[in-house]
Design a protein around this motif. Structure first.
Motif, PDB file in Angstrom:
ATOM      1  N   ASN A  87       0.624  -1.246   0.018  1.00 16.53           N
ATOM      2  CA  ASN A  87       0.034  -0.033  -0.022  1.00 16.53           C
ATOM      3  C   ASN A  87       0.963   1.039  -0.071  1.00 16.53           C
ATOM      4  O   ASN A  87       2.068   1.124  -0.208  1.00 16.53           O
ATOM      5  CB  ASN A  87      -0.903  -0.111   1.285  1.00 16.53           C
ATOM      6  CG  ASN A  87      -0.526   0.095   2.579  1.00 16.53           C
ATOM      7  OD1 ASN A  87       0.952   0.063   2.718  1.00 16.53           O
ATOM      8  ND2 ASN A  87      -1.063  -0.617   3.560  1.00 16.53           N
ATOM      9  N   SER A  88       0.358   2.490   0.167  1.00 11.18           N
ATOM     10  CA  SER A  88       1.013   3.567   0.164  1.00 11.18           C
ATOM     11  C   SER A  88       2.267   3.570   1.197  1.00 11.18           C
ATOM     12  O   SER A  88       3.213   4.465   0.931  1.00 11.18           O
ATOM     13  CB  SER A  88       0.127   4.815   0.495  1.00 11.18           C
ATOM     14  OG  SER A  88      -0.403   4.800   1.688  1.00 11.18           O
ATOM     15  N   ALA A  89       2.399   2.928   2.198  1.00  7.05           N
ATOM     16  CA  ALA A  89       3.492   2.678   2.975  1.00  7.05           C
ATOM     17  C   ALA A  89       4.666   2.270   2.308  1.00  7.05           C
ATOM     18  O   ALA A  89       5.871   2.347   2.768  1.00  7.05           O
ATOM     19  CB  ALA A  89       3.149   1.874   4.353  1.00  7.05           C
ATOM     20  N   PHE A  90       4.532   1.623   1.276  1.00  4.52           N
ATOM     21  CA  PHE A  90       5.476   1.012   0.177  1.00  4.52           C
ATOM     22  C   PHE A  90       5.566   1.661  -1.097  1.00  4.52           C
ATOM     23  O   PHE A  90       5.994   0.925  -1.850  1.00  4.52           O
ATOM     24  CB  PHE A  90       5.633  -0.650   0.297  1.00  4.52           C
ATOM     25  CG  PHE A  90       5.434  -0.979   1.680  1.00  4.52           C
ATOM     26  CD1 PHE A  90       6.605  -1.443   2.357  1.00  4.52           C
ATOM     27  CD2 PHE A  90       4.241  -1.565   2.349  1.00  4.52           C
ATOM     28  CE1 PHE A  90       6.604  -1.616   3.647  1.00  4.52           C
ATOM     29  CE2 PHE A  90       4.173  -2.056   3.538  1.00  4.52           C
ATOM     30  CZ  PHE A  90       5.535  -2.252   4.413  1.00  4.52           C
ATOM     31  N   SER A  91       5.301   2.698  -1.390  1.00  5.29           N
ATOM     32  CA  SER A  91       5.127   3.434  -2.275  1.00  5.29           C
ATOM     33  C   SER A  91       5.764   4.638  -2.605  1.00  5.29           C
ATOM     34  O   SER A  91       6.312   5.123  -1.438  1.00  5.29           O
ATOM     35  CB  SER A  91       3.382   3.551  -2.814  1.00  5.29           C
ATOM     36  OG  SER A  91       2.967   4.386  -2.029  1.00  5.29           O
ATOM     37  N   GLU A  92       6.129   5.219  -3.577  1.00  8.72           N
ATOM     38  CA  GLU A  92       6.727   6.436  -3.600  1.00  8.72           C
ATOM     39  C   GLU A  92       6.418   7.359  -4.978  1.00  8.72           C
ATOM     40  O   GLU A  92       5.467   6.823  -5.958  1.00  8.72           O
ATOM     41  CB  GLU A  92       8.323   6.138  -4.029  1.00  8.72           C
ATOM     42  CG  GLU A  92       8.442   5.341  -5.198  1.00  8.72           C
ATOM     43  CD  GLU A  92       9.994   4.709  -5.337  1.00  8.72           C
ATOM     44  OE1 GLU A  92      10.454   4.686  -6.559  1.00  8.72           O
ATOM     45  OE2 GLU A  92      10.661   4.650  -4.373  1.00  8.72           O
ATOM     46  N   GLY A  93       6.582   8.576  -5.227  1.00 13.52           N
ATOM     47  CA  GLY A  93       6.404   9.264  -6.314  1.00 13.52           C
ATOM     48  C   GLY A  93       4.973   9.640  -6.296  1.00 13.52           C
ATOM     49  O   GLY A  93       4.186   9.924  -5.502  1.00 13.52           O
ATOM     50  N   ALA A  94       4.560   9.512  -7.674  1.00 16.55           N
ATOM     51  CA  ALA A  94       3.078  10.231  -7.825  1.00 16.55           C
ATOM     52  C   ALA A  94       1.971   9.065  -7.192  1.00 16.55           C
ATOM     53  O   ALA A  94       1.023   9.578  -6.842  1.00 16.55           O
ATOM     54  CB  ALA A  94       2.809  10.112  -9.511  1.00 16.55           C
TER      55      ALA A  94
END
Length: 448
Positions: free
Chosen positions: A88-95
């Protein structure tokens, strides 16, 4: 090269001593073994802060950048693997990460902005939930023994999660229990993740068809393009935040009852300061999930290769003499320059909610109890063996209610907000067991 393990009995008992030894041997970065997997363990305040801020874009949280994983060197039964599969967003980056955080910001706003009706209702509900839990203790008499972790600190955020997500009591209990299994990296962590994902997917499908005044509905409204998979994985973050909050409540209670000066300060409204002090000196989220450098980078005494796993230690950073040397540990007011809430693009968006729950829990508890004493010496309290959390397994205390305390029976919160899961009173005039949770809590009281 043989690496020394991070998770040992010595670490469970006193991580501060382990941090000091590691710092003396390796410097601000230590090469360690984490349950059979090599990691770089970062202890330096400046180093942790620089990675968190990620101003140059060097550091990624995307698990597909983890070289050892891409090369098939992570065992399929590695206990922490389910944590890194949440995706999820805890493991995402950028846009992609900015898109998720924008939805979180919009969805949390009604609950964190005190000018909003939802926030006002939630505040009164949190107070009522705290009073309900304290009332269960009072059913056993004006004095007694309790495990404030099991009987107060952990159930309270669970009830808040149920309310914000719209779960029934029983479903919410199952979700939070599985969150505990996941973050503690136990043998059933993988099965816990599967159940969590199924529960959140079911919830996402429900709010898509019948949106309401709950966090999941607000998330979907903030970004109608969310797939059920994306929303389900995002919603997994809320129970984790509230488990952090439960640990913070426990750590604050220990600080209050162990420090007479802090206990005295509560009477002059310094609870916010006490919560901040504990977040600094004993952060519940002791270590963070991995970062991966996009290129080789020099840090401390080592060169970290691109794609290596880097684990940031918030607790270690707070104990770095370059940071802690300037702290007055006897001061009631402490610095806000700590990292308990993270920093940079992945800083915690639910900080205000967590602080509100913690301050309310502590305020209500000590307003109703005239005496609270640890049933064990502070250095003998049992801690959960977790690679991420510094959380008590139990918090045994001896307590005495204030003479002025009169428990409210079977009422809703002020302003017409219903109690957590209202039910008729039993023959003794006490609220009947309102869910499996309440039966469990009463069982704990009767067993003492």
């Amino acid at each position: 090269m043989s690496l020394e393990p991070l998770l040992t009995r010595a670490y469970d008992a006193d991580p501060a001593l382990v941090h000091e030894r590691l710092r003396g041997r390796y410097g601000p970065v230590a090469p360690l073994d984490l349950l059979g997997v090599p990691v770089w363990f970062v202890l330096g305040y400046e180093e942790v802060l620089n990675v968190l801020q990620n101003k140059g874009g060097l550091w990624s949280k995307r698990v597909d950048r983890w070289r050892a994983s891409a090369e098939g060197r992570i065992p399929a039964d590695w206990p922490l693997l389910p944590v890194f599969q949440i995706n999820n967003s805890a493991f995402s980056e950028g846009a992609a990460q900015r898109r998720f955080r924008a939805a979180w910001t919009q969805a949390l706003a009604p609950f964190q902005d005190q000018s909003q009706p939802q926030a006002q209702l939630l505040e009164r509900a949190i107070e009522q939930y705290a009073d309900d839990l304290i009332g269960v203790l009072a059913e056993g008499g004006s004095t007694g023994f309790a495990d404030l972790a099991a009987q107060y600190a952990r159930p309270l955020p669970l009830m808040v999660a149920n309310r914000m997500l719209g779960f029934t009591a029983e479903r919410g209990e199952e979700v939070v229990m599985d969150i505990w299994r996941l973050v503690d990296a136990g043998p059933d962590a993988a099965a816990a993740f599967e159940r969590l994902y199924a529960a959140m997917t079911e919830l996402a499908a429900t709010v898509r068809e019948r949106p309401g005044d709950d966090l999941a509905s607000y998330m979907m409204a903030a970004n109608p393009d969310f797939t059920l998979d994306e929303l389900a994985r995002e919603l997994l973050m809320l129970p984790g935040l509230l488990d952090f909050t439960a640990s913070l409540v426990c750590n604050v209670v220990v600080e209050v009852v162990s420090n007479p000066d802090v206990r005295a300060s509560l009477s002059v409204g310094a609870i916010d300061e006490t919560v901040n002090r504990v977040a600094l000196l004993n952060p519940p989220m002791a270590n963070l999930t991995f970062r991966f450098p996009r290129a080789d980078v020099k840090m401390g005494n080592y060169t970290i290769a691109a794609g290596d796993a880097v684990m940031l230690s918030v607790a270690g950073a707070h104990a770095d003499p370059r940071f802690s040397g300037a702290l007055d540990r006897q001061a009631i007011r402490s610095t806000r320059a700590h990292l308990a809430w993270g920093a940079g693009p992945h800083s915690c968006l639910g900080q205000r909610l967590a602080v509100q729950i913690a301050t309310t829990a502590v305020r209500r508890l000590f307003a109703r109890l005239s005496k609270v004493k640890l049933a064990l010496p502070a250095d003998q309290l049992p801690w959960r063996p977790s690679p991420f959390m510094r959380a008590l397994r139990s918090l045994p205390v001896q307590y005495e209610f204030a003479d002025s305390y009169v428990p409210a029976v079977g009422r809703g919160a002020d302003g017409g907000v219903p109690a957590a899961h209202p039910a008729p009173a039993d023959g003794a005039g006490q609220p009947a067991s309102r869910s499996g949770l309440w039966g469990f809590l009463r069982g704990l009281r009767r067993g003492r």
